[in-house]
Design a protein around this motif. Structure first.
Motif, PDB file in Angstrom:
ATOM      1  N   SER A  15       0.822  -1.209   0.000  1.00  0.00           N
ATOM      2  CA  SER A  15       0.000   0.000   0.000  1.00  0.00           C
ATOM      3  C   SER A  15       0.844   1.241   0.000  1.00  0.00           C
ATOM      4  O   SER A  15       0.551   2.216  -0.673  1.00  0.00           O
ATOM      5  CB  SER A  15      -0.921  -0.006   1.219  1.00  0.00           C
ATOM      6  OG  SER A  15      -0.161  -0.116   2.408  1.00  0.00           O
ATOM      7  N   MET A  16       1.930   1.195   0.732  1.00  0.00           N
ATOM      8  CA  MET A  16       2.811   2.373   0.751  1.00  0.00           C
ATOM      9  C   MET A  16       3.505   2.550  -0.583  1.00  0.00           C
ATOM     10  O   MET A  16       3.638   3.641  -1.111  1.00  0.00           O
ATOM     11  CB  MET A  16       3.852   2.205   1.871  1.00  0.00           C
ATOM     12  CG  MET A  16       4.858   3.355   1.960  1.00  0.00           C
ATOM     13  SD  MET A  16       4.072   4.899   2.428  1.00  0.00           S
ATOM     14  CE  MET A  16       5.487   5.998   2.363  1.00  0.00           C
ATOM     15  N   ASP A  17       3.948   1.403  -1.168  1.00  0.00           N
ATOM     16  CA  ASP A  17       4.702   1.493  -2.405  1.00  0.00           C
ATOM     17  C   ASP A  17       3.865   2.061  -3.534  1.00  0.00           C
ATOM     18  O   ASP A  17       4.363   2.796  -4.375  1.00  0.00           O
ATOM     19  CB  ASP A  17       5.212   0.092  -2.804  1.00  0.00           C
ATOM     20  CG  ASP A  17       6.147  -0.469  -1.743  1.00  0.00           C
ATOM     21  OD1 ASP A  17       6.743   0.359  -1.052  1.00  0.00           O
ATOM     22  OD2 ASP A  17       6.239  -1.702  -1.611  1.00  0.00           O
ATOM     23  N   MET A  18       2.580   1.707  -3.549  1.00  0.00           N
ATOM     24  CA  MET A  18       1.754   2.152  -4.664  1.00  0.00           C
ATOM     25  C   MET A  18       1.454   3.635  -4.592  1.00  0.00           C
ATOM     26  O   MET A  18       1.062   4.247  -5.568  1.00  0.00           O
ATOM     27  CB  MET A  18       0.445   1.357  -4.683  1.00  0.00           C
ATOM     28  CG  MET A  18       0.634  -0.146  -4.929  1.00  0.00           C
ATOM     29  SD  MET A  18       1.639  -0.473  -6.385  1.00  0.00           S
ATOM     30  CE  MET A  18       0.530   0.113  -7.647  1.00  0.00           C
ATOM     31  N   ARG A  19       1.657   4.236  -3.396  1.00  0.00           N
ATOM     32  CA  ARG A  19       1.394   5.672  -3.271  1.00  0.00           C
ATOM     33  C   ARG A  19       2.661   6.507  -3.436  1.00  0.00           C
ATOM     34  O   ARG A  19       2.626   7.713  -3.379  1.00  0.00           O
ATOM     35  CB  ARG A  19       0.779   5.978  -1.903  1.00  0.00           C
ATOM     36  CG  ARG A  19      -0.599   5.399  -1.726  1.00  0.00           C
ATOM     37  CD  ARG A  19      -1.242   5.868  -0.444  1.00  0.00           C
ATOM     38  NE  ARG A  19      -0.683   5.203   0.717  1.00  0.00           N
ATOM     39  CZ  ARG A  19       0.139   5.784   1.578  1.00  0.00           C
ATOM     40  NH1 ARG A  19       0.520   7.021   1.372  1.00  0.00           N
ATOM     41  NH2 ARG A  19       0.597   5.138   2.621  1.00  0.00           N
ATOM     42  N   PHE A 623      13.058   1.166  -5.799  1.00  0.00           N
ATOM     43  CA  PHE A 623      14.513   1.079  -5.946  1.00  0.00           C
ATOM     44  C   PHE A 623      15.214   2.423  -5.721  1.00  0.00           C
ATOM     45  O   PHE A 623      16.248   2.478  -5.043  1.00  0.00           O
ATOM     46  CB  PHE A 623      14.853   0.512  -7.328  1.00  0.00           C
ATOM     47  CG  PHE A 623      16.297   0.160  -7.500  1.00  0.00           C
ATOM     48  CD1 PHE A 623      16.869  -0.864  -6.765  1.00  0.00           C
ATOM     49  CD2 PHE A 623      17.099   0.857  -8.403  1.00  0.00           C
ATOM     50  CE1 PHE A 623      18.204  -1.196  -6.922  1.00  0.00           C
ATOM     51  CE2 PHE A 623      18.429   0.542  -8.564  1.00  0.00           C
ATOM     52  CZ  PHE A 623      18.981  -0.497  -7.825  1.00  0.00           C
ATOM     53  N   PRO A 624      14.695   3.555  -6.256  1.00  0.00           N
ATOM     54  CA  PRO A 624      15.369   4.836  -6.000  1.00  0.00           C
ATOM     55  C   PRO A 624      15.471   5.199  -4.530  1.00  0.00           C
ATOM     56  O   PRO A 624      16.422   5.860  -4.109  1.00  0.00           O
ATOM     57  CB  PRO A 624      14.506   5.848  -6.772  1.00  0.00           C
ATOM     58  CG  PRO A 624      13.838   5.042  -7.826  1.00  0.00           C
ATOM     59  CD  PRO A 624      13.593   3.711  -7.217  1.00  0.00           C
ATOM     60  N   TYR A 625      14.492   4.769  -3.718  1.00  0.00           N
ATOM     61  CA  TYR A 625      14.561   5.058  -2.282  1.00  0.00           C
ATOM     62  C   TYR A 625      15.699   4.290  -1.620  1.00  0.00           C
ATOM     63  O   TYR A 625      16.381   4.804  -0.738  1.00  0.00           O
ATOM     64  CB  TYR A 625      13.222   4.727  -1.619  1.00  0.00           C
ATOM     65  CG  TYR A 625      12.150   5.730  -1.922  1.00  0.00           C
ATOM     66  CD1 TYR A 625      11.985   6.859  -1.131  1.00  0.00           C
ATOM     67  CD2 TYR A 625      11.313   5.571  -3.023  1.00  0.00           C
ATOM     68  CE1 TYR A 625      10.997   7.793  -1.428  1.00  0.00           C
ATOM     69  CE2 TYR A 625      10.329   6.504  -3.322  1.00  0.00           C
ATOM     70  CZ  TYR A 625      10.178   7.607  -2.517  1.00  0.00           C
ATOM     71  OH  TYR A 625       9.216   8.543  -2.808  1.00  0.00           O
ATOM     72  N   VAL A 702      13.549   8.970   4.933  1.00  0.00           N
ATOM     73  CA  VAL A 702      13.225   8.546   6.294  1.00  0.00           C
ATOM     74  C   VAL A 702      11.738   8.233   6.411  1.00  0.00           C
ATOM     75  O   VAL A 702      11.335   7.235   7.018  1.00  0.00           O
ATOM     76  CB  VAL A 702      13.646   9.630   7.303  1.00  0.00           C
ATOM     77  CG1 VAL A 702      13.153   9.280   8.703  1.00  0.00           C
ATOM     78  CG2 VAL A 702      15.159   9.801   7.305  1.00  0.00           C
ATOM     79  N   GLU A 703      10.915   9.073   5.804  1.00  0.00           N
ATOM     80  CA  GLU A 703       9.470   8.863   5.879  1.00  0.00           C
ATOM     81  C   GLU A 703       9.081   7.551   5.217  1.00  0.00           C
ATOM     82  O   GLU A 703       8.230   6.817   5.723  1.00  0.00           O
ATOM     83  CB  GLU A 703       8.740  10.026   5.207  1.00  0.00           C
ATOM     84  CG  GLU A 703       7.224   9.886   5.238  1.00  0.00           C
ATOM     85  CD  GLU A 703       6.527  11.009   4.483  1.00  0.00           C
ATOM     86  OE1 GLU A 703       5.296  11.001   4.436  1.00  0.00           O
ATOM     87  OE2 GLU A 703       7.238  11.885   3.943  1.00  0.00           O
ATOM     88  N   TYR A 704       9.707   7.233   4.095  1.00  0.00           N
ATOM     89  CA  TYR A 704       9.358   6.012   3.390  1.00  0.00           C
ATOM     90  C   TYR A 704       9.694   4.769   4.214  1.00  0.00           C
ATOM     91  O   TYR A 704       8.883   3.851   4.355  1.00  0.00           O
ATOM     92  CB  TYR A 704      10.073   5.952   2.040  1.00  0.00           C
ATOM     93  CG  TYR A 704       9.876   4.635   1.340  1.00  0.00           C
ATOM     94  CD1 TYR A 704       8.663   4.324   0.745  1.00  0.00           C
ATOM     95  CD2 TYR A 704      10.893   3.688   1.303  1.00  0.00           C
ATOM     96  CE1 TYR A 704       8.463   3.109   0.119  1.00  0.00           C
ATOM     97  CE2 TYR A 704      10.706   2.468   0.682  1.00  0.00           C
ATOM     98  CZ  TYR A 704       9.494   2.185   0.095  1.00  0.00           C
ATOM     99  OH  TYR A 704       9.300   0.978  -0.510  1.00  0.00           O
ATOM    100  N   PHE A 705      10.916   4.723   4.783  1.00  0.00           N
ATOM    101  CA  PHE A 705      11.356   3.516   5.475  1.00  0.00           C
ATOM    102  C   PHE A 705      10.824   3.419   6.911  1.00  0.00           C
ATOM    103  O   PHE A 705      10.964   2.368   7.532  1.00  0.00           O
ATOM    104  CB  PHE A 705      12.883   3.442   5.484  1.00  0.00           C
ATOM    105  CG  PHE A 705      13.468   3.051   4.160  1.00  0.00           C
ATOM    106  CD1 PHE A 705      13.311   1.769   3.675  1.00  0.00           C
ATOM    107  CD2 PHE A 705      14.155   3.976   3.386  1.00  0.00           C
ATOM    108  CE1 PHE A 705      13.845   1.403   2.450  1.00  0.00           C
ATOM    109  CE2 PHE A 705      14.690   3.624   2.168  1.00  0.00           C
ATOM    110  CZ  PHE A 705      14.534   2.330   1.690  1.00  0.00           C
ATOM    111  N   THR A 706      10.250   4.485   7.434  1.00  0.00           N
ATOM    112  CA  THR A 706       9.697   4.434   8.793  1.00  0.00           C
ATOM    113  C   THR A 706       8.190   4.615   8.823  1.00  0.00           C
ATOM    114  O   THR A 706       7.596   4.674   9.898  1.00  0.00           O
ATOM    115  CB  THR A 706      10.343   5.526   9.669  1.00  0.00           C
ATOM    116  OG1 THR A 706      10.090   6.814   9.092  1.00  0.00           O
ATOM    117  CG2 THR A 706      11.844   5.313   9.793  1.00  0.00           C
TER     118      THR A 706
END
Length: 939
Positions: A15-19, A623-625, A702-706
């Motif tokens: 769900s996070m990845d698709m956004r 991948f870019p993250y 940081v927001e993406y991985f946490t």
């Protein structure tokens, strides 16, 4: 099931990845629709269209034609021909023939034009490889080589044009004073500087009016020059023998002795005398006298002439081959006109120069050629024609250089290569006329006037242009050698040999002209490349450095043969398996220190499968993250992501397929499987503040991985986690694939800043315990591969730059009795010395530990290892207490990893509980099991 340092692989929610927006989408790099101005790019929403068209996808513009632009003749041929004629044709050709003689003049012309022609071939190749915009040669090189090389060469080309502009204005002023002033105006170096400034002011005003009018008058000016030159040809045909006055500006010729009987009293200038030289008309006798060199003196500087000075004068006069490329923004079809018009102009001017040298050597005496720079004017049937030719060529050439260099400066400012330093040069008015760039360029030209006489400026001009030409040849050579598929110029008359020959020729002639100044120029060029490499902003045009690196890496990877590996040159090539990087930052950083210039891969498995209904691969979105995280943590690592319905199968894919050629991981590091979930440790303060080439800022990383969607669903048990059985099977898979295994625990305790501060003012220890708990009876130094691998890793860590300064290596060996302590310690020291490992040795008794050991099978031999799951808990706890006592304040502890059980389905929980008891309450601990030989004592 969870881990502390690098959680075992569980599925990541989608769900996070698709956004998450895709930072880098697929694109086709075409200069015609990639915005060069960042502000314009940011202001245009992705997916929107511009221009008159309606909605829909943007289309590529394959044609670079500009309606109403200049043609090949008026836009390239005429400017190049006029710039290459310059002052050499009317003001210096006679002097050159007088000093060099006809044969040496032809030789130097051939050398100069060989360099020019080789550079023209390279220029034509670059200019015909795609759409060309404003900025001339700088634009072509920067878009071909990238900002580092393009910016450095662009600066040199700007300086070369500034010096060339000053040279032409000096020539114009010289002709003006010598032929119009008639002694009515004051003449001194200071006054000549004032006159040059006044002439440059006129050019400044004309340049501020815009380049379009100037470019459109090029053809008219060329016709005018041709008429003026034609009058001299007619004069040569019909003029007979006559005497020509030596000009009064040649003061050395008019000097006489004050006292003929006493030369020591010096000389004085006597302008009352009449000095003449012979103009013989057509004479093969005169040609014979003018055939070979006769070096005398340059009467403007009163310095002796030589081969190098004369070549500098010739070459500075034929440096106008970029005049057409400088007007690339005004041409109708630059990719066609620049190659065609430049080649035509080069051959035409060469023919004219050779014919002029022959006619002068055939009609004028050596004395006349050496003492009268204006011999063409003095032998013409009317001086005014040659004077018009001088004024036209010098004014046009100087204005061409002024406009061309201002366009280079303007493009440099738009590309933001030098930050805010050149920001004012971006200001444009009217039809994109860079007025501030023109003014800045004019100020630089005025500064060059301080150099002095024209022939002094000529040497500096030649060096800067030679450097620029070398850059053009290097650019084309690099593009050709890298075999980039998109380097497909329509101009085919070049090869890597012509490019290489151009580089060698320009470098050689730079040394011939002035070795010291050339060396200084090369140092400046290299310095600019280095500065721009670290300071230049990211651009969408790509960089040749990446193509060169790819070319070399591919070549050497093919040479790197896995069959030729030797233990002497072994180095760790590590695959770190990470599920949630936000909880494994310390471990990520630690492995970066452990790799010892080896391969470092960060692997991640995402649970799922490819869905044919999805537009793009989900891993391509995230991948870019991961790349940005690696960059912000300053890790020298590669990222490997894969997707699988089964995490264990995904890890097997990573272990088999990660790396390339002989660069494949030989060691796998994985975090321990903890009972309680690990805490998130990733914070924005841990990341670098600024990263030039990252398109994702650190807050977004940081927001993406946490983010809640990335982790908590796993922690709440809403999704399936990796089971203990799968985890132990993963450990077994690593060993079955003959890779060394490292299990990391407690690395959340690792604090690099505290390590740097020290402990009570002393260095911390890297403690190594090479004890095989499964064979406690083997307490000697006959270590197996696993213990030697443990020792090798500890040595590598102690050699790391960040650990070497703040830690010391300490190796422990356990003995069963006090009687063996001294002998074992001596053996250990000898072994460390043999292995060339600097560290302290420590022998500790462990009879209080071994007393808890009970072999499960009394009939087993002494060399038989006890299964890890059968180790008595009291024995394991006693060993853990001993390690805690001796290594309580260690920075890190390295232990032998007990071998995973054969039947993971039954013994997985018991095995993990045993390892948990073994390492409880210890400092950051790395459990190691090696399977291959990694240490060599041979030379």
């Amino acid at each position: 099931m969870s881990t502390t340092d690098a959680p075992p692989f569980g599925p990541s929610t989608s769900s996070m990845d698709m956004r998450v927006p895709i930072p880098d989408g697929p694109f086709i790099d075409n200069p015609n629709f990639v915005h060069e101005n960042n502000e314009e790019s940011q202001s245009t929403p992705r997916g929107s269209t511009s221009g008159d068209g309606g909605g829909g996808s943007p289309s590529m513009e394959f044609s670079s034609s500009r309606p109403g632009g200049l043609s090949t003749i008026s836009g390239v041929f005429a400017p190049v021909a006029l710039s290459m004629f310059s002052i050499l044709l009317f003001l210096r050709m006679g002097f050159v023939v007088g000093q060099l003689g006809f044969l040496m003049t032809i030789l130097q012309l051939a050398m100069a034009y060989a360099i020019v022609m080789l550079t023209v071939l390279s220029l034509c190749a670059i200019s015909s490889n795609g759409a060309v915009e404003g900025g001339g040669v700088y634009y072509m090189i920067s878009r071909s080589l990238g900002p580092e090389f393009g910016g450095a060469i662009g600066v040199l080309f700007f300086v070369a044009n500034v010096f060339s502009c000053a040279l032409y204005i000096s020539g114009f002023t010289e002709a003006l004073m010598n032929n119009i002033g008639n002694g009515q105006f004051p003449d001194s170096p200071a006054w000549r500087f004032v006159y040059c400034v006044l002439v440059s002011l006129v050019l400044l005003v004309l340049s501020l009016l815009g380049s379009a009018l100037f470019a459109k008058t090029a053809l008219i000016t060329f016709v005018l020059i041709s008429v003026c030159y034609g009058t001299w040809i007619v004069s040569v045909i019909f003029n007979g023998r006559m005497e020509v006055l030596i000009p009064k500006v040649n003061t050395p010729a008019y000097r006489v002795l004050v006292n003929a009987s006493d030369p020591s009293q010096g000389t004085v200038e006597d302008f009352n005398q009449t000095l003449t030289a012979n103009y013989t008309g057509w004479s093969f006798h005169t040609l014979g006298e003018n055939m070979f060199p006769e070096y005398t003196m340059d009467y403007t500087t009163e310095k002796p002439t030589d081969f190098a000075l004369m070549f500098a004068i010739i070459f500075s006069g034929v440096t106008g081959l970029m005049a057409g490329a400088n007007m690339s923004g005004e041409l109708a079809r630059p990719s066609v006109s620049i190659p065609r018009g430049t080649v035509q102009a080069v051959f035409m001017t060469l023919f004219v120069y050779v014919m002029t040298a022959f006619l002068m050597a055939t009609t004028s005496s050596r004395y006349l050629l050496q003492n009268d720079y204006t011999v063409m004017m003095d032998t013409n049937f009317h001086r005014v024609f040659i004077l018009i030719g001088i004024f036209s060529t010098t004014l046009f050439s100087s204005m061409s250089n002024l406009i061309g260099s201002s366009r280079v400066l303007n493009r440099l400012s738009h590309d933001k290569l030098f930050g805010c330093l050149l920001r004012p040069a971006k200001i444009e008015i009217g039809d994109r006329n860079p007025v501030v760039s023109v003014v800045i360029t004019w100020m630089c030209v005025v500064l060059v006037f301080l150099v002095g006489a024209m022939n002094k400026i000529a040497k500096l001009t030649s060096i800067f242009f030679l450097l620029s030409y070398m850059g053009v040849n290097v650019a084309t050579l690099a593009l050709e050698l890298t075999s980039a598929p998109n380097f497909r110029p329509t101009f085919k008359y070049f090869s890597w040999q012509t490019c290489a020959l151009g580089v060698v020729a320009t470098a050689t002639m730079m040394l011939v002209v002035d070795a010291s100044m050339s060396a200084l120029g090369v140092v400046v060029l290299m310095s600019l490349i280095m500065v721009l490499h670290y300071q230049a902003p990211s651009v969408s045009s790509g960089s040749i450095s990446q193509a060169l690196i790819y070319h070399q890496v591919r070549k050497y990877l093919l040479l790197l043969d896995v069959r030729k590996e030797h233990v002497k040159y072994w180095r760790p090539q590590i695959l770190l398996l990470v599920s949630r990087p936000a909880s494994a930052c310390s471990l990520l950083d630690f492995v970066n220190d452990l790799k010892k210039s080896g391969l470092y891969l960060v692997g991640h498995v995402r649970k799922g499968e490819m869905d044919s209904s999805q537009v793009v691969d989900p891993l391509q979105q995230v991948f870019p993250y991961w790349l940005s995280l690696i960059d912000y943590l300053k890790l020298k690592a590669f990222v490997e992501l894969t997707m699988s319905n089964n995490i264990r199968h995904g890890i097997q894919q990573l272990m088999r397929l990660s790396g390339l050629g002989a660069m494949k991981p030989n060691t796998v590091v994985i975090g321990f499987h903890e009972l309680a979930p690990s805490q998130v440790t990733l914070q924005e303060s841990q990341l670098l503040k600024d990263l030039r080439f990252s398109k994702i800022d650190r807050a977004a990383v940081v927001e993406y991985f946490t983010a809640g969607d990335y982790m908590p669903k796993e922690l709440d048990g809403n999704l399936e986690r990796l089971t203990p059985v799968d985890y132990v099977n993963v450990l077994k898979d690593v060993l079955h694939m003959t890779k060394n295994l490292c299990v990391a625990r407690h690395f959340s305790k690792l604090d690099k800043e505290a390590l740097a501060r020290g402990w009570n003012g002393q260095k911390r220890y890297i403690d190594v315990w090479p004890v095989d708990l499964q064979k406690p009876q083997e307490t000697g130094l006959g270590w197996d591969n696993s213990s030697l691998f443990l020792l090798q890793l500890s040595c590598i860590l102690s050699m790391s730059s960040r650990w070497r300064s703040y830690t010391k290596l300490r190796v422990f060996i356990c003995v069963n009795s006090l009687q063996d302590m001294h002998r074992r310690e001596r053996q250990l020291k000898n072994m460390l010395q043999t292995l060339r490992i600097e560290g302290e040795s420590s022998v500790v008794p462990w009879d209080h530990v071994v007393c808890h050991y009970q072999p499960p099978n009394a009939t087993a031999s002494a060399n038989t290892a006890t299964p890890s799951v059968d180790l008595p808990p009291a024995y394991v706890s006693a060993f853990n207490d001993m390690v805690k006592r001796y290594s309580e304040d260690a920075a890190i502890t390295l232990l032998n990893l007990p071998v995973p059980p054969d039947n993971a389905d039954i013994d997985a929980d018991r095995y993990l509980e045993m390892v948990r008891n073994l390492t409880d309450a210890l400092p950051p601990t790395l459990l190691v099991h090696g399977v291959s030989s990694v240490i060599s004592t041979a030379l």
